[in-house]
Design an enzyme around this catalytic site. Sequence first.
Site, PDB file in Angstrom:
ATOM      1  N   ARG A 111       0.539  -1.357   0.099  1.00 12.25           N
ATOM      2  CA  ARG A 111       0.217  -0.034   0.217  1.00 12.25           C
ATOM      3  C   ARG A 111       1.102   1.265   0.103  1.00 12.25           C
ATOM      4  NH1 ARG A 111      -0.127   2.998   4.608  1.00 12.25           N
ATOM      5  NH2 ARG A 111       0.521   2.193   6.496  1.00 12.25           N
ATOM      6  N   ARG A 166      -2.661  10.708   0.688  1.00 10.06           N
ATOM      7  CA  ARG A 166      -4.335  11.990   1.779  1.00 10.06           C
ATOM      8  C   ARG A 166      -4.533  12.742   1.155  1.00 10.06           C
ATOM      9  NH1 ARG A 166      -0.233  13.062   6.300  1.00 10.06           N
ATOM     10  NH2 ARG A 166       0.037  11.027   7.567  1.00 10.06           N
ATOM     11  N   ARG A 208      20.536  -4.618   2.133  1.00  2.50           N
ATOM     12  CA  ARG A 208      20.801  -3.575   2.151  1.00  2.50           C
ATOM     13  C   ARG A 208      21.674  -2.902   2.753  1.00  2.50           C
ATOM     14  NH1 ARG A 208      22.270  -2.464  -3.025  1.00  2.50           N
ATOM     15  NH2 ARG A 208      21.019   0.214  -3.136  1.00  2.50           N
ATOM     16  N   ARG A 229      18.321  10.837   0.092  1.00  3.99           N
ATOM     17  CA  ARG A 229      17.763  12.173   1.104  1.00  3.99           C
ATOM     18  C   ARG A 229      19.584  12.764   1.423  1.00  3.99           C
ATOM     19  NH1 ARG A 229      14.781   8.617   5.623  1.00  3.99           N
ATOM     20  NH2 ARG A 229      16.828   7.335   5.913  1.00  3.99           N
ATOM     21  N   GLU A 285      22.879  11.053   2.468  1.00  2.80           N
ATOM     22  CA  GLU A 285      22.852   8.958   2.483  1.00  2.80           C
ATOM     23  C   GLU A 285      22.934   8.214   1.286  1.00  2.80           C
ATOM     24  OE1 GLU A 285      19.780   7.521   5.740  1.00  2.80           O
ATOM     25  OE2 GLU A 285      19.050   6.592   4.285  1.00  2.80           O
ATOM     26  N   TYR A 306      12.304  -5.119   9.672  1.00  6.35           N
ATOM     27  CA  TYR A 306      12.823  -4.008   9.534  1.00  6.35           C
ATOM     28  C   TYR A 306      11.863  -3.100  10.524  1.00  6.35           C
ATOM     29  CZ  TYR A 306      13.127   1.344   9.476  1.00  6.35           C
ATOM     30  OH  TYR A 306      13.454   2.287   9.469  1.00  6.35           O
ATOM     31  N   ASP A 362      10.286  -0.482  13.288  1.00  7.82           N
ATOM     32  CA  ASP A 362      10.591   1.124  13.653  1.00  7.82           C
ATOM     33  C   ASP A 362      10.917   0.737  15.103  1.00  7.82           C
ATOM     34  OD1 ASP A 362       9.584   2.791  11.843  1.00  7.82           O
ATOM     35  OD2 ASP A 362       6.960   2.143  11.948  1.00  7.82           O
TER      36      ASP A 362
END
Length: 368
Positions: A172, A176, A249, A280, A300, A348, A350
């Site tokens: 997904r 917004r 990675r 970035r 980065e 991964y 958070d």
Amino acid sequence: MSKKYDYLIVGSGLFGAVFAYQAKRSGKKVLVIDKRPQLGGNIYCENIAGVNVHKYGPHIFHTSNKTVWDFVTSLVEFNNFINMPLANYRGKLYNLPFNMNTFYALWGVTTPQEAAQKIAEQKRRAAAEPQNLEEQALALVGRDIYETLIKGYTEKQWGRQCTELPAFIIKRLPVRFTFDNNYFNDRYQGIPVGGYNKLSAALLQDVETKTGCDFFTDRSHWENLADKIVYTGEIDRYYDYKFGKLEYRSLRWETEILDCTNYQGSALVNYTEAAVPYTRIIEHKHFEFGTQAQTIISREYPAEWQEGAEPFYPINDAKNTALYNKYAELAQKEKNVIFGGRLAEYKYYDMDRVMGRALKSFEVGNRP
């Protein structure tokens, strides 16, 4: 014969530090070791010219889990930083995540109905059953958003063409139809006042720690010190790669001190054009609303993981997931080893989820 410690914790990142905190508060004898020269894992900040530099990439704490939020704010105070990154494509700026500001910059539309119609028109031309990441993105948001804001960035991040990446990587994409630039939907968000080292210090206060210690250089010594091990490193390395090596990675950063007070006006600007080699630029002072005379930026660069490099992102494709599952089966049979964190679980996470899992792991591991 009883051992010196109840727990040896391998790694001082969030999983290990939270577990150590809980264990210490419960009266357990704990030793935390880390192969790096400092504590804190990937949330460690290096102070340069008075700016807390996120040495291992930017970390913004966000959660809707009130238990975790209450826990972390009982340790340190948080500021009210809101993550509102930008994307730079060929010199033009777009807001992230995709919202009405983004759609206005792309198409000049000013109403949600116009934006939804534009996306729907482009989606109709997408493949019915996406077979790769490109087809999945086109099915979700259409060609303009894909080519401007997704394709180049994603191919740099993963080092592969989007047509070679599995569709499930982007099941997904947040869209917004409001003028809301807050990247996260979570209820709570911020950065520890004074930087993340304050959080690590609070978690590891009064806990015995040793840095510059690689568990694997003298494994038998460390294993004989404690009744149980909390292991937060690469799970395949723990088992001596008996089934093969998992893939990752990696990342590298080029950091500069600039003689200006403000370089880009935002903590994070993504560069989505393929021709720009970095993904970035991070301007660290903006995480803490800094007013220093100088500013620090980090470019980065994604990189292929090689032996000796830092493994940052697990590659959760079918091949690596099948390989990890073999190691996970071994881990589940361990009676005195707890595996936790993104490397040990090859996933991964958070920060709030890592902390929540560490709190739960300690609770489960210490039930009567």
